[in-house]
Design an enzyme around this catalytic site. Structure first.
Site: not given
Ligand code: CDV
Length: 310
Positions: A47, A110, A127, A146, A172, A197
Site C-alpha cells: 500500500e 488510496n 480502498k 486516512e 490494508c 501499512n
Molecule cells: N493502513 C491501514 O489501513 N492500517 C490499518 C491500521 C490503522 C489498523 C490496518 O487495518 O492495518
C-alpha cells in the site's frame, strides 16, 4: 493443465521522508529484478509503496500534501518500474496515493493498480474501509489520518480475468472485513492481492498491542478459507518515521494456511507457486456458494433485527 502462478510478494522496509521517489522506486525495481530472476509471473508491492505512509503525520500545507500523490500510475514517476517490468515480462500490483480531478474537484484515493506482463492495465481499486480519524491528535505518538487524506473508494470490489484466473484487490484495512472477501469471491475471485501499512500499536487502543500480529493473520486466513481464495498480503515493515510497522508479508492458501511469510523488517521478497486449482475443493464442494448459501434467509433475519445491510 494446473493453473500455477509464481507470485513474488515484495515487502518494503521503512521509506523515510528524506528518501527521494527515485530512490524508493529503485528499491522496488531491484526487488522486481530479483523476482524476475526467480521466474515470478507477478510481483505484488505494498500500500502506498512509493512514499512513507504519510497518514501517520499531520500535514496542513496543501502543496506539501500533494507531493505524496500520483496523478497517473503508470505515469512519469513510475515509468522506469513499469518499463522494466514489461522488459522482464512480469505483472505488477502497486499501491499508491492517487490524486485526480473530477468535475473540477480535486479528489484523493488510496489506490492500487494491476498491470499485466505486457504493460497493459488490467484494473484499478480504491480502498473502501478507511481507518483512523480526520482530526489532529497531537497527544498521540503518531496520527492515523486516512479519513482526512483519502476519500472512500468508489470503484467497488471488481474482479478481472488475469494470470489464468480471476483476480481481485483490496487495501490494508479492507482485509479486516468479511464482506471484502465475500464480495470479491461472489465475483469469482480466486486470488486476492493487497498491500498494507499496519503499525504494531494503535495509540487509542494499547490493549490490542499483543493481538496485532495474530489479528492481522486471523482475518486473512479466515477470508481465504471461507471464500476458497489465495490471499497475497504485502506489508511495510520496520521503524518508519517513528512508527513501527509489522511486516509479516504473507501468502495464504485457500486452505487458510500461511504458506510463505517474510522474516525481516526490511525489503524482502517471498515467492510461492500459487496453484489456482487449489481453490476448487472449496469453491466446488465444502464452500460451494451456489449450492449452500441462502441469501434470501439472511435478508429475512436482518429485517427482523432491524439491521441496516445484510
Ligand atoms: N493502513 C491501514 O489501513 N492500517 C490499518 C491500521 C490503522 C489498523 C490496518 O487495518 O492495518
Amino acid at each position: 493443465m494446473a493453473r500455477i502462478i509464481r507470485i513474488a510478494a515484495a515487502q518494503s522496509g521503512p521509506v523515510l521522508r528524506s528518501e527521494t521517489r527515485v530512490q524508493t522506486l529503485q528499491r522496488l525495481i531491484s526487488m522486481l529484478q530479483d523476482a524476475a530472476s526467480a521466474g515470478a509471473d507477478l510481483i505484488v508491492f505494498t500500500e502506498c509503496a512509493l512514499t512513507p505512509f504519510f497518514s501517520h503525520w499531520w500535514i496542513e500545507d496543501e502543496a506539501e500534501l500533494d507531493t505524496y500523490y500520483e496523478d497517473a500510475v503508470p505515469g512519469v514517476t513510475t515509468q522506469a518500474l513499469f518499463e522494466e517490468a514489461q522488459r522482464l515480462q512480469i505483472g505488477v500490483h502497486l499501491g499508491y496515493a492517487e490524486r485526480c480531478v473530477r468535475n473540477g474537484r480535486k479528489r484523493r484515493f488510496n489506490s492500487s493498480v494491476l498491470v499485466d506482463a505486457q504493460g497493459d492495465v488490467i484494473g484499478r481499486f480504491r480502498k473502501i474501509h478507511l481507518p483512523g480519524h480526520a482530526d489532529h491528535r497531537p497527544d498521540n505518538p503518531f496520527q492515523n489520518l486516512e479519513k482526512r487524506y483519502f476519500e472512500t473508494g468508489d470503484l467497488g470490489f471488481p474482479t478481472w480475468n488475469a494470470f489464468g484466473g480471476v483476480v481481485g484487490m483490496c487495501i490494508c484495512n479492507d482485509r479486516r472485513w468479511s464482506e471484502t472477501y465475500r464480495v470479491l469471491a461472489l465475483g469469482g475471485a480466486e486470488l486476492i492481492l493487497l498491500g498494507y501499512n499496519t503499525p504494531d500499536h494503535i495509540p487509542e487502543h494499547p490493549e490490542l498491542d499483543r493481538l496485532v500480529n495474530f489479528q492481522h493473520q486471523l482475518c486473512m486466513q479466515a477470508g481465504a478459507y471461507q471464500n476458497g481464495c489465495w490471499v497475497v498480503a504485502v506489508g511495510k515493515a520496520g521503524m518508519e518515521e517513528g512508527v513501527s510497522q509489522i511486516g509479516l508479508t504473507s501468502i495464504i492458501a485457500p486452505s487458510g494456511e500461511i504458506v510463505a511469510q517474510s522474516k525481516t523488517t526490511g525489503d524482502e521478497l517471498i515467492i510461492h507457486d500459487c496453484n489456482l486449482d487449489d481453490t476448487r475443493v472449496y469453491k466446488e464442494a465444502m464452500l460451494n456458494f451456489e449450492k449452500n448459501r441462502s441469501p434470501e434467509h439472511y435478508q429475512a433475519i436482518t429485517a427482523q433485527r432491524g439491521a441496516k445491510t445484510p
